[in-house]
Scaffold this active site. Structure first.
Site, PDB file in Angstrom:
ATOM      1  N   PRO A   2       0.728  -1.307   0.020  1.00 31.27           N
ATOM      2  CA  PRO A   2       0.073   0.107  -0.080  1.00 31.27           C
ATOM      3  C   PRO A   2       0.934   1.248   0.064  1.00 31.27           C
ATOM      4  CG  PRO A   2      -0.456  -1.541   1.722  1.00 31.27           C
ATOM      5  CD  PRO A   2       0.878  -1.639   1.296  1.00 31.27           C
ATOM      6  N   GLU A   3       0.513   1.903  -1.108  1.00 30.58           N
ATOM      7  CA  GLU A   3       1.010   3.341  -0.706  1.00 30.58           C
ATOM      8  C   GLU A   3      -0.340   4.247  -0.449  1.00 30.58           C
ATOM      9  OE1 GLU A   3       3.432   5.547  -2.759  1.00 30.58           O
ATOM     10  OE2 GLU A   3       4.685   3.874  -3.949  1.00 30.58           O
ATOM     11  N   HIS A  90      -2.760 -16.116   5.956  1.00 36.38           N
ATOM     12  CA  HIS A  90      -2.244 -15.126   6.202  1.00 36.38           C
ATOM     13  C   HIS A  90      -3.143 -14.154   7.117  1.00 36.38           C
ATOM     14  CE1 HIS A  90       1.326 -16.306   4.352  1.00 36.38           C
ATOM     15  NE2 HIS A  90       0.846 -16.704   3.255  1.00 36.38           N
ATOM     16  N   ARG A 109       3.595 -11.097   4.233  1.00 35.40           N
ATOM     17  CA  ARG A 109       4.991 -10.810   4.791  1.00 35.40           C
ATOM     18  C   ARG A 109       4.986 -10.227   6.119  1.00 35.40           C
ATOM     19  NH1 ARG A 109       8.025  -7.299  -0.066  1.00 35.40           N
ATOM     20  NH2 ARG A 109       9.677  -7.701   1.449  1.00 35.40           N
TER      21      ARG A 109
END
Length: 269
Positions: A2-3, A90, A109
């Site tokens: 995400p930006e 996840h 991640r």
DNA sequence: ATGCTAACCTGCGCGC
DNA sequence: TGCGCGCAGGTTAGCA
């Protein structure tokens, strides 16, 4: 992933489901994120989410008792699910709401974070941040003054959250292309006129991306769980070797501060 | 104060 | 098909 535009899109997507709702349970399946998910997060249970807010790339959920701070890191996403939706590999944290929905954090991640604070105004992650890029306080005069005597490159400078928040790796390259500035230029040597162009470019690029719902890359999924967002046309990012849309020369990729930078050697000076 | 590096993780695409 | 490698949207702590 995400930006800032993706975080803003996520905020707008989840707010209708979460605002005003009581939290009935918190499930922490995997506490090992960027920072350990604190067990105090359970203090959220029984609280009503009064308001939601974005600051930099942090999502804030305010209650009477305290505030949840969520960061999506590189690969995180938030989704609204039904109570009975089975969690995947996840899916690390669920915030279960009274309205039969739950807010679920997925983050392969695990660079993201979920924190709880009773003193949001004094939180160390938030109190040293620079201005929001879309606010009036972020302007050419500010950047120019801030950059005097700084020896880092302009790309590194605008990605520094103490300078301005929310300019990530994609939009740093894109903004510098739009402003016609070589990313290797030393920040302290850029003129006021060029900072005018750069600030305009950053605001324009981020606004456009927010308007279009965020650029979809790899594992970003919108708050509603869709993947098919229109992908904002990127001029340089990820276009190594492909022709510049202005001059046809191949886009060059270099490394700055451990991150890839993309630019046109003839359009950006 | 400023600048630089390593570190935290998993998944994917590529070349062989 | 499988394997090893390099790379990926972020940010901080710690050191010079």
């Amino acid at each position: 992933m995400p930006e800032l535009p993706e975080v803003e899109t996520t905020l707008r997507g989840i707010t209708p489901y979460v605002k005003g709702q009581k939290v009935v349970a918190v499930h922490i399946r995997q506490p090992k994120l960027r920072w350990p998910v604190p067990s105090e997060l359970h203090e959220l249970e029984g609280q009503v989410v009064d308001s939601l807010q974005r600051r930099a790339k942090y999502l804030l959920m305010h209650t009477l008792k305290g505030t949840v701070i969520i960061h999506l890191g590189m690969s995180g996403s938030l989704r609204i699910c039904d109570h009975d939706t089975a969690p995947g590999k996840h899916d690390h944290v669920d915030i279960v709401l009274a309205n039969s929905h739950l807010l679920r954090l997925q983050d392969p991640r695990r660079f993201g974070s979920v924190l709880w604070t009773q003193q949001i105004n004094r939180h160390p992650l938030l109190c040293a941040l620079g201005p929001e890029p879309l606010h009036e306080a972020f302007n050419a005069r500010y950047l120019y003054e801030k950059s005097r005597s700084r020896k880092v490159t302009i790309k590194t400078f605008i990605m520094n959250a103490h300078v301005v928040v929310g300019v990530g790796n994609i939009y740093a390259s894109e903004s510098l292309f739009m402003a016609g500035i070589n990313p290797k230029t030393i920040a302290g040597r850029l003129s006021m006129a060029r900072y005018e162009k750069l600030v305009f470019a950053i605001k324009t690029v981020l606004s456009l991306a927010i308007e279009q719902g965020g650029t979809t890359l790899r594992d970003f999924v919108s708050a509603e769980g869709q993947t098919g967002y229109f992908q904002l046309a990127l001029s340089v990012y990820g276009r190594t070797g492909k022709p510049c849309q202005q001059c046809q020369k191949p886009i060059r990729q270099i490394t700055q501060g451990q991150r890839s930078t993309y630019y046109c050697t003839s359009c950006q000076t």
